[in-house]
Design a protein around this motif. Structure first.
Motif: not given
Length: 69
Positions: A48-69
């Motif tokens: 779901n990295a693309a979803d995380a990127y879109e949330r960060v780019a749109s300003g919807a993430v209020r803290s930090r977005a972390v990609i887990t693998y």
């Protein structure tokens, strides 16, 4: 207290902004390690990295977005 004799990423990778320097980062990590502060993160699986990127780019993430693998 964190030891400066071992790398910060000895158990897990760690990255941070460069402002404040090593001493600031060491103090911040110590606060987390002792439970004084709790980091606020939103985790996303690698699939779901693309979803995380879109949330960060749109300003919807209020803290930090972390990609887990």
């Amino acid at each position: 207290m964190l030891s400066s004799n071992r790398p910060l990423n000895a158990t897990r990778p760690c990255s941070s902004a460069t402002h404040g320097g090593f001493e600031y980062l060491t103090q911040a990590l110590e606060f987390v390690a002792t439970g004084t502060v709790t980091p606020m993160v939103e985790t996303y699986p690698l699939a779901n990295a693309a979803d995380a990127y879109e949330r960060v780019a749109s300003g919807a993430v209020r803290s930090r977005a972390v990609i887990t693998y």
